[in-house]
Write an enzyme that holds these catalytic residues in place. Sequence first.
Site, mmCIF file in Angstrom:
data_model
loop_
_atom_site.group_PDB
_atom_site.id
_atom_site.type_symbol
_atom_site.label_atom_id
_atom_site.label_comp_id
_atom_site.label_asym_id
_atom_site.label_seq_id
_atom_site.Cartn_x
_atom_site.Cartn_y
_atom_site.Cartn_z
ATOM 1 N N TYR A 1 0.848 -1.201 0.000
ATOM 2 C CA TYR A 1 0.000 0.000 0.000
ATOM 3 C C TYR A 1 0.881 1.247 0.000
ATOM 4 C CZ TYR A 1 -3.617 3.322 1.111
ATOM 5 O OH TYR A 1 -4.444 4.398 1.067
ATOM 6 N N TYR B 1 -2.923 4.339 9.114
ATOM 7 C CA TYR B 1 -2.358 3.072 8.625
ATOM 8 C C TYR B 1 -1.367 2.475 9.627
ATOM 9 C CZ TYR B 1 -1.660 -0.320 4.889
ATOM 10 O OH TYR B 1 -1.645 -1.462 4.136
HETATM 11 P P1 NAI Z 1 -7.554 -10.380 4.018
HETATM 12 O O1 NAI Z 1 -7.788 -10.120 5.467
HETATM 13 O O2 NAI Z 1 -8.618 -11.031 3.249
HETATM 14 O O3 NAI Z 1 -6.176 -11.175 3.812
HETATM 15 C C1 NAI Z 1 -5.097 -11.141 4.717
HETATM 16 C C2 NAI Z 1 -4.635 -12.579 4.874
HETATM 17 O O4 NAI Z 1 -3.437 -12.687 5.671
HETATM 18 C C3 NAI Z 1 -5.693 -13.467 5.553
HETATM 19 O O5 NAI Z 1 -6.035 -14.540 4.702
HETATM 20 C C4 NAI Z 1 -4.969 -13.953 6.785
HETATM 21 O O6 NAI Z 1 -5.415 -15.221 7.245
HETATM 22 C C5 NAI Z 1 -3.530 -13.956 6.291
HETATM 23 N N1 NAI Z 1 -2.571 -14.121 7.378
HETATM 24 C C6 NAI Z 1 -2.505 -13.419 8.549
HETATM 25 N N2 NAI Z 1 -1.524 -13.898 9.334
HETATM 26 C C7 NAI Z 1 -0.940 -14.927 8.643
HETATM 27 C C8 NAI Z 1 0.130 -15.819 8.913
HETATM 28 N N3 NAI Z 1 0.825 -15.775 10.076
HETATM 29 N N4 NAI Z 1 0.453 -16.758 7.988
HETATM 30 C C9 NAI Z 1 -0.234 -16.833 6.814
HETATM 31 N N5 NAI Z 1 -1.253 -15.998 6.494
HETATM 32 C C10 NAI Z 1 -1.607 -15.069 7.394
HETATM 33 O O7 NAI Z 1 -7.256 -8.911 3.401
HETATM 34 P P2 NAI Z 1 -6.674 -8.424 1.985
HETATM 35 O O8 NAI Z 1 -7.031 -6.985 1.895
HETATM 36 O O9 NAI Z 1 -7.081 -9.348 0.903
HETATM 37 O O10 NAI Z 1 -5.093 -8.468 2.226
HETATM 38 C C11 NAI Z 1 -4.193 -9.055 1.326
HETATM 39 C C12 NAI Z 1 -2.970 -8.186 1.151
HETATM 40 O O11 NAI Z 1 -3.334 -6.995 0.449
HETATM 41 C C13 NAI Z 1 -2.298 -7.725 2.444
HETATM 42 O O12 NAI Z 1 -0.902 -7.743 2.278
HETATM 43 C C14 NAI Z 1 -2.803 -6.309 2.571
HETATM 44 O O13 NAI Z 1 -1.964 -5.512 3.385
HETATM 45 C C15 NAI Z 1 -2.734 -5.896 1.100
HETATM 46 N N6 NAI Z 1 -3.448 -4.669 0.760
HETATM 47 C C16 NAI Z 1 -4.751 -4.521 1.137
HETATM 48 C C17 NAI Z 1 -5.408 -3.341 0.872
HETATM 49 C C18 NAI Z 1 -6.808 -3.139 1.345
HETATM 50 O O14 NAI Z 1 -7.263 -1.983 1.423
HETATM 51 N N7 NAI Z 1 -7.532 -4.198 1.653
HETATM 52 C C19 NAI Z 1 -4.759 -2.215 0.143
HETATM 53 C C20 NAI Z 1 -3.393 -2.504 -0.257
HETATM 54 C C21 NAI Z 1 -2.761 -3.687 0.063
#
Ligand code: NAI
EC number: 1.3.1.9
Length: 270
Positions: free
Chosen positions: A150, A160
């Site tokens: 991000y 953030y």
């Molecule tokens: P999400 O909450 O659906 O996905 C995050 C994932 O990380 C979850 O599946 C969770 O179980 C996993 N996770 C957490 N701890 C873990 C561990 N110890 N081992 C393995 N997996 C683990 O949310 P999202 O938004 O799909 O996030 C995916 C990526 O996108 C992240 O890196 C997030 O920072 C990034 N991102 C998200 C934005 C947003 O506004 N949603 C914007 C820009 C980047």
Amino acid sequence: MAYNLLKGKRGIIFGALDANSIAWKTAERVHEEGGTFVLTNAPIAMRMGQIKALAEKTGSEIIPADATSEEDLANLVAKSTEILGGKLDFVLHSIGMSVNVRKGRSYMDENYDFTAKGWDVSALSFHKVMQSLYKADAMAEWGSIVALTYIAAQRSFPDYNDMADNKAYLESVARSFGYFFGKNKMVRVNTISQSPTATTAGQGIKGFNGFINYADKMSPLGNATADDCADYTVTLFSDLTKKVTMQNLFHDGGFSNTGVSQEVIEEFSK
Ligand code: NAI
């Protein structure tokens, strides 16, 4: 529309928690494009999540792995190449979590045990994933590794919190490991800097609704959705982007290069 861009390609997709997850949408798109993959998530998340439905829909196997555990990652990489029948062509790191954010600690009041845990999960895990792949020589030549980030890595977004620092570290790891993966294995490594997206991780950020609406008004093309992100990731996994590596690629409808938009000016002229 599907173009068979990933026909015959194999990979691992981290981070599909529920149908809103960016990784979930990506898994669906990769499947449509002919790719086969193993789905993985932290063991604790899989008990809560609906990942089994996604596995069935995409004909994938699930291997639990905590992305902070070298042992889990070594097991994941070994089993994935065995199940998929060869080296990997793509890996998606879609993992993020700040304990300070979850526990309501502000940036000026960090609990450093929380900070360290969040950094391990959100940032160092990307190094751990790549080191596991590298040591096992598990990536095929011209393979592609992508992580999500991000713009708070470059510019200040107060709410953030410590995720901004984690994302800066993550992007640096992509450049640093990208050099060695390119030089020694002909594999590319990039980060996609995505618009705010309504997912479990996204909605954890304080004032998320204001945040996402502001970004949408600031972006000439509007916010990129999770589905748009899945499409973009497919291009980075495909053979059409073979020489793109060590980049932080903004996928944000133009937000990162916009000073101010007409909509925002009008809002402040009221
Ligand atoms: P999400 O909450 O659906 O996905 C995050 C994932 O990380 C979850 O599946 C969770 O179980 C996993 N996770 C957490 N701890 C873990 C561990 N110890 N081992 C393995 N997996 C683990 O949310 P999202 O938004 O799909 O996030 C995916 C990526 O996108 C992240 O890196 C997030 O920072 C990034 N991102 C998200 C934005 C947003 O506004 N949603 C914007 C820009 C980047």
